[in-house]
Design a protein around this motif. Structure first.
Motif, PDB file in Angstrom:
ATOM      1  N   SER A  61     -14.859   7.462  28.181  1.00 28.23           N
ATOM      2  CA  SER A  61     -14.778   6.772  29.500  1.00 28.23           C
ATOM      3  C   SER A  61     -14.749   7.669  30.778  1.00 28.23           C
ATOM      4  O   SER A  61     -15.263   7.990  31.735  1.00 28.23           O
ATOM      5  N   ILE A  62     -13.663   8.760  30.445  1.00 24.43           N
ATOM      6  CA  ILE A  62     -13.381   9.778  31.399  1.00 24.43           C
ATOM      7  C   ILE A  62     -14.830  10.629  31.607  1.00 24.43           C
ATOM      8  O   ILE A  62     -14.949  11.250  32.837  1.00 24.43           O
ATOM      9  N   LEU A  63     -15.178  10.898  30.520  1.00 25.94           N
ATOM     10  CA  LEU A  63     -16.263  12.122  30.368  1.00 25.94           C
ATOM     11  C   LEU A  63     -17.397  11.618  30.977  1.00 25.94           C
ATOM     12  O   LEU A  63     -18.107  12.267  31.933  1.00 25.94           O
ATOM     13  N   LYS A  64     -17.894  10.432  30.699  1.00 23.89           N
ATOM     14  CA  LYS A  64     -18.940   9.716  31.103  1.00 23.89           C
ATOM     15  C   LYS A  64     -18.810   9.029  32.868  1.00 23.89           C
ATOM     16  O   LYS A  64     -19.917   9.117  33.320  1.00 23.89           O
ATOM     17  N   ASN A  65     -17.755   8.392  32.826  1.00 24.73           N
ATOM     18  CA  ASN A  65     -17.870   7.564  34.033  1.00 24.73           C
ATOM     19  C   ASN A  65     -16.755   8.387  35.328  1.00 24.73           C
ATOM     20  O   ASN A  65     -16.808   7.539  36.299  1.00 24.73           O
ATOM     21  N   CYS A  66     -16.284   9.322  35.274  1.00 22.13           N
ATOM     22  CA  CYS A  66     -15.261  10.011  36.229  1.00 22.13           C
ATOM     23  C   CYS A  66     -15.919  11.222  36.565  1.00 22.13           C
ATOM     24  O   CYS A  66     -16.408  12.055  35.767  1.00 22.13           O
ATOM     25  N   ILE A  93     -14.463   0.933  27.872  1.00 28.20           N
ATOM     26  CA  ILE A  93     -15.921   1.401  28.113  1.00 28.20           C
ATOM     27  C   ILE A  93     -16.520   0.712  29.236  1.00 28.20           C
ATOM     28  O   ILE A  93     -17.307   1.167  29.999  1.00 28.20           O
ATOM     29  N   GLU A  94     -16.208  -0.726  29.125  1.00 27.59           N
ATOM     30  CA  GLU A  94     -16.893  -1.694  29.958  1.00 27.59           C
ATOM     31  C   GLU A  94     -16.584  -1.652  31.514  1.00 27.59           C
ATOM     32  O   GLU A  94     -17.348  -1.597  32.412  1.00 27.59           O
ATOM     33  N   LYS A  95     -15.400  -1.348  31.806  1.00 33.33           N
ATOM     34  CA  LYS A  95     -14.830  -1.243  32.995  1.00 33.33           C
ATOM     35  C   LYS A  95     -14.668   0.053  33.609  1.00 33.33           C
ATOM     36  O   LYS A  95     -14.379   1.232  32.780  1.00 33.33           O
ATOM     37  N   ASN A  96     -14.402   0.422  34.708  1.00 30.95           N
ATOM     38  CA  ASN A  96     -14.056   1.721  35.269  1.00 30.95           C
ATOM     39  C   ASN A  96     -12.714   1.941  34.814  1.00 30.95           C
ATOM     40  O   ASN A  96     -11.710   1.476  35.233  1.00 30.95           O
ATOM     41  N   ILE A  97     -12.438   3.189  34.240  1.00 25.04           N
ATOM     42  CA  ILE A  97     -11.147   3.497  33.512  1.00 25.04           C
ATOM     43  C   ILE A  97     -10.289   3.566  34.916  1.00 25.04           C
ATOM     44  O   ILE A  97      -8.819   3.454  34.687  1.00 25.04           O
ATOM     45  N   LEU A  98     -10.622   4.187  35.972  1.00 19.67           N
ATOM     46  CA  LEU A  98      -9.795   4.354  37.067  1.00 19.67           C
ATOM     47  C   LEU A  98      -9.291   3.069  37.488  1.00 19.67           C
ATOM     48  O   LEU A  98      -8.136   3.288  38.108  1.00 19.67           O
TER      49      LEU A  98
END
Length: 154
Positions: A61-66, A93-98
């Motif tokens: 999630s950090i690699l792909k969404n941040c 994975i579904e939500k934004n990890i931030l």
């Protein structure tokens, strides 16, 4: 000449029966003990696989969404935590990890701790080192799963 007639016993004596029961009991106890230990190990292994998936989900999630900039913003806050209620690979994975991260450390395990620092070897501070530490406990023993990866402009 007198013949001595021997009487032969045609059954088992009580000692032989007691010995066979004792041996059988020992074997049964060993089998049940092994079964109990095997079940405990299976449960521990299942938890370990679950926590490993969570750690991988956080990393993905950090690699792909941040973005690099959003990671730098998080770095300014210090150590960041992901609490037990959000430790679900699908939710991560579904939500934004931030949106799931907190700045205060949780009191109960399991939780994920993110340590973010700049890479000393990188040119112009364009690479950030992110260390994921998953703290958990099984049967009152404390464990950590950690992984480290890079994110940046390179």
């Amino acid at each position: 000449m007198k013949k001595i007639i021997r009487q032969r016993s045609k059954g088992f004596c009580i000692t032989e029966v007691m010995c066979s029961i004792a041996i059988f009991s020992i074997i049964v106890i060993i089998v049940f003990n092994t079964h109990i230990v095997l079940r405990k190990n299976m449960c521990k292994d299942k938890k370990l696989r679950e926590y490993s998936c969570i750690s991988s989900g956080v990393k993905y999630s950090i690699l792909k969404n941040c973005s690099y900039e959003s990671i730098k913003e998080i770095k300014a806050k210090g150590n960041i935590y992901l609490e037990d209620e959000n430790l679900n690979p699908d939710r991560i994975i579904e939500k934004n990890i931030l949106d799931l991260l907190k700045t205060s450390p949780p009191k109960e395990k399991p939780f994920v701790e993110l340590k973010i620092k700049e890479d000393e070897n990188a040119y112009n501070d364009t690479v950030i080192v992110i260390k994921i530490i998953l703290h958990y406990s099984i049967e009152d023993r404390q464990y950590d799963i950690s992984s480290e990866f890079l994110k940046g402009k390179y």
